[in-house]
Enzyme design. Structure first.
Site, short mmCIF file in Angstrom:
data_model
loop_
_atom_site.label_atom_id
_atom_site.label_comp_id
_atom_site.label_asym_id
_atom_site.label_seq_id
_atom_site.Cartn_x
_atom_site.Cartn_y
_atom_site.Cartn_z
CG ASP A 176 20.82 -9.01 1.55
OD1 ASP A 176 20.78 -8.39 2.63
OD2 ASP A 176 21.20 -10.20 1.46
CG HIS A 203 20.94 -12.94 4.08
ND1 HIS A 203 20.46 -11.76 3.55
CD2 HIS A 203 20.17 -13.19 5.18
CE1 HIS A 203 19.44 -11.33 4.28
NE2 HIS A 203 19.25 -12.18 5.28
#
Length: 339
Positions: A176, A203
């Site tokens: 990310d 996530h």
């Protein structure tokens, strides 16, 4: 906050003592669980090139002997061995200082990370059980999705076995951050290797919250840019799944991100200072049991949780919106581990 988020050096061919003033570096055994898969193979290739790894132990249910043989021909110091099946899992794990777990099935078009839960939760639980017994002091880095649930599963397993150390259990959310840095650089023209954006939360989807107000070098975003970029970072995994049209998920970029996080741990274990990475860990930063934000890494794992700094109104609103979904994912993992 952003000024303390320093990207771990990721020079794949010479990661180690040349980058930091450390005496007598400790060359570690690293185990990769799921090493023959779409993430595991390129991840193992990148790890093979680290000067801080003396032994690379590759485990999967099939094909790891061939993968290990292939990697063993590379002219780097790490010795490679493949292990296949349950009967060899304990031997693979014994003596490991870091265990990286990309095992599990990948996403396909139309699937969410929650769709993977029933398959990957069992895999993560069985591998965590093995690691908790064979190498309980190792750093456990979980890539297996859904990370929002698999990390709580592993924590429960370690707690049941009396070996849980919250400093050493990590959900690898590094992709990310990698994506945020890349997309910001593309949008704003900042040098991609110098662009640094902390990403907090979880996530998966809306639980991913890039803190664009804390980007370095500092960038100005319109409200429209901030909203659109946040959504793109949140949905970047789906972007890859759709682009591959049934041919897989984000394997190569995830392998890079997993290697970057492992290298950061290796560097910190060898005395490097100011090694900061975001990761999904047991936390008291919010009212959620697990949360991802910048962490200062040290020889024994998490040295300090650096929190999330000051959020602007947009980020605070996103944080409140993500909490119910992330809380549900955590509860789902805990319940699975205790059923």
């Amino acid at each position: 906050m952003a000024n303390i988020v320093r990207r771990a050096t990721c020079q794949f061919f010479n990661v180690g003592s040349r980058n930091f003033s450390v005496s007598a570096p400790r060359h570690a055994k690293v185990a990769v669980l799921g090493a023959a898969g779409g993430i595991g193979q390129p991840l193992s290739l990148l790890l093979k090139q680290s000067t801080l790894i003396s032994e690379l132990a590759l485990y999967d249910v099939a094909n790891t002997v061939g993968v290990a043989c292939d990697l063993s021909h590379i002219e780097s110091a790490a010795q490679v061995k493949g292990y296949v099946g349950d009967s060899q899992l304990e031997e693979c794990l014994q003596g490991s200082k870091i265990v990286v777990m990309p095992a599990g099935v990948p996403r396909k078009p139309g699937m969410t990370r929650d769709d993977l839960f029933n398959i990957n939760a069992g895999i993560a639980m069985s591998l965590a059980e093995a690691a908790s017994k064979a190498c309980p002091d190792a750093m456990l880095c979980i890539i297996s999705n859904p990370v929002n649930s698999t990390v709580p599963i592993a924590a429960e397993v370690y707690k049941k076995n009396g070996v849980f150390d919250p400093r050493k259990l990590f959900g690898v959310t590094t992709l990310d951050i990698v994506r945020a840095n890349t997309f910001i650089s593309e949008l704003k023209g900042t040098p991609v290797t110098q662009t640094q954006c902390p990403v907090i939360g979880g996530h998966a989807g809306v639980t991913i919250l890039p803190l664009l107000s804390q980007v370095e070098p500092s960038c100005d975003f319109t409200d429209e840019e901030r909203a659109a970029l946040t959504v793109r970072i949140q949905n970047a995994g789906t972007e890859v799944v759709d682009a591959k049209a049934g041919g897989g998920s984000a394997t190569l970029s995830m392998a890079y991100a997993g290697a970057r996080f492992a290298f950061a741990l290796l560097q910190a274990m060898n005395g490097a200072k100011n090694v900061v990475e975001c990761s999904y860990v047991e936390s008291d930063v919010t009212d959620l049991q697990f949360f991802s934000n910048p962490l200062l890494l040290g020889p024994h794992g998490i040295e300090a949780n650096l929190g999330m700094g000051t959020l602007i109104d947009f980020e605070q609103e996103c944080l409140e919106k993500l909490k119910p979904e992330l809380s549900g994912s955590i509860a789902k993992g805990v319940a699975f581990a205790n059923q």
